[in-house]
Design an enzyme around this catalytic site. Structure first.
Site, PDB file in Angstrom:
ATOM      1  N   CYS A   1      17.546  95.226 -19.864  1.00  0.00           N
ATOM      2  CA  CYS A   1      17.172  96.552 -20.372  1.00  0.00           C
ATOM      3  C   CYS A   1      17.028  96.549 -21.892  1.00  0.00           C
ATOM      4  O   CYS A   1      17.646  95.739 -22.595  1.00  0.00           O
ATOM      5  CB  CYS A   1      18.235  97.580 -20.001  1.00  0.00           C
ATOM      6  SG  CYS A   1      18.385  97.910 -18.245  1.00  0.00           S
TER       7      CYS A   1
ATOM      8  N   GLU B   1      18.222  98.569 -24.117  1.00  0.00           N
ATOM      9  CA  GLU B   1      19.463  98.821 -24.862  1.00  0.00           C
ATOM     10  C   GLU B   1      20.250  97.539 -25.072  1.00  0.00           C
ATOM     11  O   GLU B   1      20.784  97.259 -26.151  1.00  0.00           O
ATOM     12  CB  GLU B   1      20.342  99.822 -24.105  1.00  0.00           C
ATOM     13  CG  GLU B   1      19.723 101.189 -23.891  1.00  0.00           C
ATOM     14  CD  GLU B   1      18.947 101.319 -22.587  1.00  0.00           C
ATOM     15  OE1 GLU B   1      18.256 100.348 -22.176  1.00  0.00           O
ATOM     16  OE2 GLU B   1      19.026 102.396 -21.969  1.00  0.00           O
TER      17      GLU B   1
HETATM   18  N1  THU Z   1      15.547 100.002 -18.032  1.00  0.00           N
HETATM   19  C1  THU Z   1      15.931  99.934 -19.332  1.00  0.00           C
HETATM   20  O1  THU Z   1      15.364  99.184 -20.126  1.00  0.00           O
HETATM   21  N2  THU Z   1      16.984 100.690 -19.729  1.00  0.00           N
HETATM   22  C2  THU Z   1      17.664 101.536 -18.921  1.00  0.00           C
HETATM   23  O2  THU Z   1      18.676 102.090 -19.331  1.00  0.00           O
HETATM   24  C3  THU Z   1      17.157 101.817 -17.574  1.00  0.00           C
HETATM   25  C4  THU Z   1      16.203 100.832 -17.043  1.00  0.00           C
HETATM   26  C5  THU Z   1      14.421  99.194 -17.597  1.00  0.00           C
HETATM   27  C6  THU Z   1      14.773  98.063 -16.666  1.00  0.00           C
HETATM   28  C7  THU Z   1      13.483  97.852 -15.942  1.00  0.00           C
HETATM   29  O3  THU Z   1      12.669  96.996 -16.704  1.00  0.00           O
HETATM   30  C8  THU Z   1      12.831  99.221 -15.909  1.00  0.00           C
HETATM   31  O4  THU Z   1      13.486  99.991 -16.904  1.00  0.00           O
HETATM   32  C9  THU Z   1      12.941  99.937 -14.573  1.00  0.00           C
HETATM   33  O5  THU Z   1      14.241  99.955 -14.120  1.00  0.00           O
END
Ligand code: THU
Length: 137
Positions: A57, A59
Site C-alpha cells: 500500500c 502508506e
Molecule cells: N491500498 C493502499 O494503497 N492503501 C490502503 O490503505 C488501501 C488499499 C491499495 C492496495 C491495492 O493496490 C489497492 O489499493 C486496492 O486494494
C-alpha cells in the site's frame, strides 16, 4: 501542530503521488505523503503484484521509504484516493509502530479531506509491549 499551508502541501503531494501508482490489477490508485518534524515530505504510492498478496500500500511505501532514508519523527500523513477511502488495517498497524502521534488527512482527488489521527484509526492497538514482557520458556 500542523499549519494550514503544510496541510495543503501534504494533501497535494498525496494527490500527486497517485500518478506514480502501479495498480494494473485493481485500477485503484493511492498516493500517500508523509510529513517529518523537519518539514520534509516523503511520498509513496501503491505497488501491486500479480501475486496479489505481495502488493504494498501507498502508506507503507511512504513509511518504509522514509525509514530507509534515515528519517523519523513523523508528524502527519495524507492519503489520497479517488473516493477518499480510509487506510487499510495493515497500514494502520504500521502507522502505530512508526508514527503513533501522527495526524492523518484522508483525501479525495479534489483535495476534499477529513482529519483524523492514528490513535483514532486504530484504538487499543497491539504495540509490542507484550513481546517485551513475554516469558520465554
Ligand atoms: N491500498 C493502499 O494503497 N492503501 C490502503 O490503505 C488501501 C488499499 C491499495 C492496495 C491495492 O493496490 C489497492 O489499493 C486496492 O486494494
Amino acid at each position: 501542530m500542523i499549519l494550514d499551508g503544510q496541510r495543503t502541501r501534504l494533501v497535494a503531494a498525496a494527490i500527486g503521488a497517485r500518478d506514480r501508482a502501479y495498480a494494473p490489477y485493481s485500477g485503484y490508485l493511492v498516493g500517500a505523503a508523509l510529513l517529518t518534524d523537519d518539514g520534509t515530505i516523503v511520498i509513496g504510492c501503491n505497488v501491486e503484484n500479480a501475486s496479489y498478496g505481495a502488493t504494498i500500500c501507498a502508506e507503507r511505501v511512504a513509511l518504509t521509504r522514509a525509514v530507509a532514508e534515515g528519517r523519523r519523527g513523523f508528524v502527519a500523513m495524507a492519503v489520497a484516493t479517488a473516493d477518499g477511502g480510509s487506510p487499510c488495517g495493515i497500514c494502520r498497524q504500521v502507522m502505530v509502530e512508526l508514527g503513533p502521534q501522527m495526524v492523518v488527512f484522508v483525501s479525495d482527488t479534489a483535495g476534499h479531506h477529513r482529519t483524523t489521527t492514528v490513535q483514532a484509526l486504530l484504538p487499543d492497538a497491539f504495540d509490542g509491549s507484550a513481546l517485551k514482557s513475554a516469558e520465554r520458556s
